[in-house]
Structures are given as C-alpha cells and as structure tokens.
Design an enzyme around this catalytic site. Sequence first.
Site, PDB file in Angstrom:
ATOM      1  N   TYR A 264       0.863  -1.189   0.000  1.00 11.66           N
ATOM      2  CA  TYR A 264       0.000   0.000   0.000  1.00 11.66           C
ATOM      3  C   TYR A 264       0.896   1.233   0.000  1.00 11.66           C
ATOM      4  O   TYR A 264       1.810   1.324   0.828  1.00 11.66           O
ATOM      5  CB  TYR A 264      -0.906   0.006   1.236  1.00 11.66           C
ATOM      6  CG  TYR A 264      -1.820   1.210   1.333  1.00 11.66           C
ATOM      7  CD1 TYR A 264      -1.599   2.199   2.295  1.00 11.66           C
ATOM      8  CD2 TYR A 264      -2.899   1.371   0.469  1.00 11.66           C
ATOM      9  CE1 TYR A 264      -2.442   3.306   2.388  1.00 11.66           C
ATOM     10  CE2 TYR A 264      -3.746   2.475   0.561  1.00 11.66           C
ATOM     11  CZ  TYR A 264      -3.506   3.439   1.522  1.00 11.66           C
ATOM     12  OH  TYR A 264      -4.337   4.529   1.605  1.00 11.66           O
TER      13      TYR A 264
ATOM     14  N   ASP B 148       9.385   2.816  -0.426  1.00 10.17           N
ATOM     15  CA  ASP B 148       8.322   3.473   0.334  1.00 10.17           C
ATOM     16  C   ASP B 148       8.553   3.123   1.806  1.00 10.17           C
ATOM     17  O   ASP B 148       8.122   2.067   2.268  1.00 10.17           O
ATOM     18  CB  ASP B 148       6.936   3.007  -0.137  1.00 10.17           C
ATOM     19  CG  ASP B 148       5.831   3.625   0.711  1.00 10.17           C
ATOM     20  OD1 ASP B 148       4.642   3.420   0.370  1.00 10.17           O
ATOM     21  OD2 ASP B 148       6.140   4.289   1.718  1.00 10.17           O
TER      22      ASP B 148
ATOM     23  N   LYS C 275       5.103   9.485   8.721  1.00 10.12           N
ATOM     24  CA  LYS C 275       4.807   8.965  10.066  1.00 10.12           C
ATOM     25  C   LYS C 275       5.766   9.494  11.118  1.00 10.12           C
ATOM     26  O   LYS C 275       5.631  10.607  11.605  1.00 10.12           O
ATOM     27  CB  LYS C 275       4.720   7.439  10.021  1.00 10.12           C
ATOM     28  CG  LYS C 275       3.548   6.947   9.126  1.00 10.12           C
ATOM     29  CD  LYS C 275       3.396   5.464   9.152  1.00 10.12           C
ATOM     30  CE  LYS C 275       2.391   4.983   8.110  1.00 10.12           C
ATOM     31  NZ  LYS C 275       0.993   5.141   8.503  1.00 10.12           N
TER      32      LYS C 275
HETATM   33  P1  KE4 Z   1      -0.908   8.585   4.183  1.00 10.07           P
HETATM   34  O1  KE4 Z   1      -1.347   9.192   2.871  1.00 10.07           O
HETATM   35  O2  KE4 Z   1      -2.018   7.802   4.844  1.00 10.07           O
HETATM   36  O3  KE4 Z   1      -0.269   9.583   5.132  1.00 10.07           O
HETATM   37  O4  KE4 Z   1       0.273   7.530   3.860  1.00 10.07           O
HETATM   38  C1  KE4 Z   1       0.037   6.542   2.900  1.00 10.07           C
HETATM   39  C2  KE4 Z   1       1.004   5.390   3.100  1.00 10.07           C
HETATM   40  C3  KE4 Z   1       2.042   5.236   2.206  1.00 10.07           C
HETATM   41  N1  KE4 Z   1       2.934   4.226   2.338  1.00 10.07           N
HETATM   42  C4  KE4 Z   1       2.821   3.330   3.354  1.00 10.07           C
HETATM   43  C5  KE4 Z   1       3.817   2.212   3.457  1.00 10.07           C
HETATM   44  C6  KE4 Z   1       1.770   3.446   4.295  1.00 10.07           C
HETATM   45  O5  KE4 Z   1       1.659   2.532   5.291  1.00 10.07           O
HETATM   46  C7  KE4 Z   1       0.850   4.498   4.181  1.00 10.07           C
HETATM   47  C8  KE4 Z   1      -0.311   4.672   5.134  1.00 10.07           C
HETATM   48  N2  KE4 Z   1      -0.441   3.714   6.163  1.00 10.07           N
HETATM   49  C9  KE4 Z   1      -1.794   3.498   6.650  1.00 10.07           C
HETATM   50  C10 KE4 Z   1      -1.759   2.310   7.611  1.00 10.07           C
HETATM   51  N3  KE4 Z   1      -1.418   1.098   6.925  1.00 10.07           N
HETATM   52  C11 KE4 Z   1      -2.374   4.729   7.257  1.00 10.07           C
HETATM   53  C12 KE4 Z   1      -3.585   4.509   8.117  1.00 10.07           C
HETATM   54  C13 KE4 Z   1      -4.874   4.675   7.362  1.00 10.07           C
HETATM   55  O6  KE4 Z   1      -4.942   4.425   6.141  1.00 10.07           O
HETATM   56  O7  KE4 Z   1      -5.865   5.051   8.032  1.00 10.07           O
END
Ligand code: KE4
Length: 447
Positions: free
Chosen positions: A156, A251, A279
Amino acid sequence: MRDSRMKEARALPATKRSLVLHERALGLFPGGVNSPVRAFLAVGGTPRTIASARGAYLKDADGNELLDYVLGWGPMLLGHAHPAVVLAVERQLRDGTLFGMSSQLEPELAERVRRFYPAAERLRFVSTGTEATMAAIRVARAATGRDGFIKFDGNYHGHADAFLIRGGSGLATFGVPDSAGVPASAAADTRVASFNDLGSVEAAFAREPERIAAIIVEPVVGNMGVIPPKTDFLQGLRNLCDRYGALLVFDEVMSGFRVARGGAAERYGVRPDLVALGKVIGGGLPVAAFGGRADLMGLVAPEGPVYQAGTYSGNPLAMAAGDATLAQLEKDPAIFRRVEGCTTLLAAGLREILTRRKVPGVVNAIGSMWTIFFGVSEVSSIEDARRASRDDYARFFQSMLERGILLPPSACESAFLSDAHSETELDRTLEAADEAIEGIACHKDRP
Ligand code: KE4
C-alpha cells in the site's frame, strides 16, 4: 473450559459514548470515519472514539484506558504526548501555525532526516505519505522518460489512483484490492509483481524493458501485516533496476525509523534512488517527504520541470513536532535498541503462547513492527498472509480489547511499539494474550 468462559464473560468495558459518537458520525462521514480501517468492519464491535492519549495509553470517550499498539499507525515511536514534543508544539503555536512562506525549522528537520537517511540527499516535505509516493513516481517518470512502474501485490502506497491496484492495508482488509473510480487509463501503467519473488519482477521487466520507470516497494511490508524481505530480495531489486535503467523507490513511510534508525535501507544495506518517508518524521503531526539522489531531486519545481506543491508542506507546527521527535531520537539513540528489544520479547512471548496453547499461528516481528497471524505456520509472501485466518484475528482483537489492549483493527496492518511500552505493558499484554489465545483454542475445540 468453564473457567475460561467465565473469564471471557467478564464485564465488557463501557462503550456507550463511543457508540453514540459513532452513530452521530455515520450521518456525517462515510462509514462514520475519516479513514476506513478505523470503522472496525474487519473485526466487528463498536469503533472506539479516543478522547486523549499519553505514553503507551489511549483513553476512549467512555474513559476506558487502552494499551495502544496502533500508535497512530506508526508515528508515535516516542509514545503519545511526549513532553519534548508537546513543549515544541506549544512554543510554535504561539509564534504562528502557517506562514505561506518558508519557516526556520524546515532545514533543521530536513538535516536531521538526512542524518538518519543519507540516501535522501535532497528532499521535499509534503503532508501525507500519499503525496510523497505520488511525487516520487512522478520524478522517476520524468528522469527516465518512461511511464510504467512496478508495485507489489499487497503493498500500500497511499490512495493515489495508480497505486490502488492490488493494494494492501484497507484495500486488502475489505477484500477490494482495486478501488472503484480508478479509470483504466490511470492504472494502465501500473505493473504488479509478487513480493519476495524476484522472478515475477524480472518477468515484468522482460516484457517491457523500455517502459518501466521504477519499482516502488515497501521494503519491509507492513500493509498485509508484517512481511520481511527474503535475503537478497532487495538487492535483487536494486540489480534489476540497474540492469534495466529503472529507478528503485523505497516506500519507507511506515518502515522508516521502525525497522532500524535508517529504515530498511540501513538494515539491509540497499540504497534506493528515491524514498518516501512519513509517520515518525512528523511525530504525530502531518509530515511526509520524498527525497533521494540530488540529481533526481533537481528535477523538481521550481528547479526543474516536475511540478509538485502543497499549502501545508513544511507547516511550522508539524515541523516543530517532527524536529522535536527526531531531536529526541538523536539525543537518545538507545531508543531504537529499547523498542526493538521490547518488540522481540513480545513476539517471543506470543510465539510461546501459540505453541503451548496448540493454536496454529506465527508472529512476524522486525524492528518495532509486528503482526500475529493465525492458522498459518509461515508468512513470507502476500499469499501466505491472505491464507491466515481473519476470523481468529478478529476473535483475538476483540478478546484483547476487552482486556484493555488495542491492536490494529485489521489483520492486514502492522502493530507497533513505542518507547513508552515497558516490561509492565509487555507482561500485561502477554497475560491478556494467553487468555485470548486460550479462547481461540476453546473455540476450535467446540463441535
Ligand atoms: P498517508 O497518505 O495515509 O499519510 O500515507 C500513505 C502510506 C504510504 N505508504 C505506506 C507504506 C503506508 O503505510 C501508508 C499509510 N499507512 C496506513 C496504515 N497502513 C495509514 C492509516 C490509514 O490508512 O488510516
């Protein structure tokens, strides 16, 4: 048997206020939430609304104290409301929150990021991981003059159209690996390979050797639960990119500062051309970044032709939280050893319980990321993760929540630890897990 059922029958914590708030939210937000996984649809029960957080603990709207292993989905490595972060944000608050111009802390935080992650020779701050990965692929396309890119099934990278193909995290949670509303044209250049399967990557390159601009990978997968790379997998990706003239994008939005102080790049000794971070670098406020080789980042506007912009990029308040967090990590580098040590102990304790209770399962843990998978003996691929029992995970989640321990409300996520998790928290977690796993064993024994 009776005894364990008695234990399970203990009074469930009050969730009335969370329920009322969620019902109100259902009339306002899709699913009553502002990010899908928070709706608890994969595990059932009342989604908790949180009122406050401190250290390793959350307090929900009904006043229940919850030992937190979600930690904001990774950012809260120091624990919630760390004094140094609170002080820094309070100070900045009084000096203004958004200037529309550059602010003093941007270079400060960027230099700290670069000391942790030297492959980010130059970088740009954005507000979300989605922006960071989007921009990294845009830079790779501009640099190579190619449109295609390879991602991995179950990875993801945020919710940009081109990534919502065979995605992990919430997409895999709800079994919709591809999102509606993504036109075929947006996905036309996305190629999907299998994590830990170099052959599948080589085949993708061999089919279109001149079309692939980049590989983007979660170098340690967190979004199907934790799945570490097999030996030489990441180096294999590096070699394939070099052979075919493509760029390697890590990533590390989640794995950065979690699998090692310098992320997977440091842990595995593989240098990406571009990286997405997030994060932890925001310490709980919205900070992400894309960065990499100086020549590639020189392509980004206003220096170069790759456009990227953001109202809140480098936001002073978020910079203050991120800078205070990384300052703490530089001042006390033993944090990484402490948190990884606690994670290792927790994983070992959970494995011992699974064995003693004769419940099939495995615990993957790396750095301060971990996941318990039920019904499987190994999870080293996305396919393995998909075979794990979602029902047993949901049972485990609910049993732990009844005992005041909050795990990720999805089997397709990573759990985390913070520096505020001590032996006390570990002992409490393992005691609760023993009862919860006993409950799963009893459930299996039932005719
Ligand atoms: P954001 O756009 O949510 O800040 O980041 C996207 C993203 C990109 N790359 C990785 C490896 C990620 O894990 C994420 C976002 N992680 C999720 C949890 N698996 C955020 C929590 C959510 O979607 O509510």
